[in-house]
Write an enzyme that holds these catalytic residues in place. Structure first.
Site, mmCIF file in Angstrom:
data_model
loop_
_atom_site.group_PDB
_atom_site.id
_atom_site.type_symbol
_atom_site.label_atom_id
_atom_site.label_comp_id
_atom_site.label_asym_id
_atom_site.label_seq_id
_atom_site.Cartn_x
_atom_site.Cartn_y
_atom_site.Cartn_z
ATOM 1 C CG HIS A 10 -1.937 1.057 1.264
ATOM 2 N ND1 HIS A 10 -2.243 1.768 2.395
ATOM 3 C CD2 HIS A 10 -2.752 1.547 0.290
ATOM 4 C CE1 HIS A 10 -3.199 2.631 2.136
ATOM 5 N NE2 HIS A 10 -3.528 2.518 0.859
ATOM 6 C CG ASP A 39 -3.070 7.496 -3.548
ATOM 7 O OD1 ASP A 39 -4.176 6.952 -3.697
ATOM 8 O OD2 ASP A 39 -2.318 7.277 -2.564
ATOM 9 C CG HIS A 52 -3.824 9.738 0.029
ATOM 10 N ND1 HIS A 52 -4.561 10.422 0.991
ATOM 11 C CD2 HIS A 52 -4.556 8.639 -0.293
ATOM 12 C CE1 HIS A 52 -5.676 9.760 1.240
ATOM 13 N NE2 HIS A 52 -5.700 8.683 0.472
ATOM 14 C CD GLU A 112 -7.226 5.901 -4.875
ATOM 15 O OE1 GLU A 112 -8.139 6.686 -4.531
ATOM 16 O OE2 GLU A 112 -6.619 5.169 -4.084
#
Length: 250
Positions: A10, A39, A52, A112
């Protein structure tokens, strides 16, 4: 339906390094991870940056925002000191820099698309076009496992990504899977559903899999829970605890 790695680090290094940094990628590699979730959002001058939070104050000190700051200025900001003094002056990466590092180290990417509010279409379009350009050879080779997976909570961003680069795989990212999820997933051309494992049930996991979609969960940090959802048919998940749940856990 899931040609990708099952266990994904992650934001790079999970709990072991500052998120969304090259130091995070190096931490993941040290634990054997060659799969990362990260991200990307656009700077004021429309360049994808790996961050993020749209506002400064957590991983980058001070006041301000990503959308209000040019990319070069962002790239000189300290994105590591908040995590620990040993990461002082760890920079905010450009999207292209991050992808280049991942490709060089053979790290698969779950990208993402995380648009700053009001920039959903532009972000989805930019990320898809840039990714398509950087993976032209892999697209020509026709190997889906070699391609990154674009994911977003923003339907508008996913529509823009679909329209800009329909050949790239996309996943619809959801906190909770709604009752009539399948029609929207089909309209988006999604190949997978990504959701919070805390709201997933065995029945819902089975329904998603029977419908022919990949199923990925965030963010699973307890080995017992990881084993449980894998038994339900979940294809993969990301974890912060790369020290507890290794890349070969599944």
């Amino acid at each position: 339906m899931w040609p990708y790695p099952k266990i994904v680090a992650h934001r790079g290094g999970g709990t072991l390094a500052p998120e969304n940094t090259l130091a995070g990628l190096r931490a993941g590699l040290a634990y054997g991870f060659r799969a990362v979730e990260f991200d990307v959002m656009l700077s004021r001058d429309g360049i994808g940056m790996v961050m993020h939070d749209p506002e400064f104050g957590r991983t980058v000190a001070g006041r301000g925002s990503v959308a209000g700051t040019d990319a070069v200025e962002l790239s000189y900001m300290d994105a590591g000191s908040w995590f620990g003094p040993q990461f002082r002056d760890e920079p905010v990466p450009f999207f292209t820099q991050f992808v280049d590092y991942c490709k060089a180290q053979r790290i698969w990417m779950n990208i993402e698309i995380k648009p700053v509010p009001g920039h959903e279409q532009a972000t989805g379009d930019w990320v898809a076009r840039q990714t398509r350009s950087m993976f032209a050879a892999e697209l020509a080779a026709g190997d889906p496992a070699a391609l990154p997976l674009l994911a977003s909570f923003s339907v508008m961003a996913l529509v823009a990504a679909r329209d800009a680069a329909p050949e790239l795989p996309r996943a619809w990212l959801l906190e909770r899977v709604p009752e009539h999820w399948q029609a929207q997933a089909k309209a988006l051309g999604a190949v997978a559903i990504h959701t919070n494992h805390k709201h997933l049930t065995a029945e819902l996991a089975g329904a998603i899999k029977r419908a022919g979609y990949g199923l990925f969960c965030y963010t699973v940090n307890e080995p017992a829970r990881a084993r449980e959802i894998l038994a339900w048919g979940v294809d993969g998940f990301c974890t912060d605890r790369i020290d507890l749940i290794g890349p070969g856990f599944a």
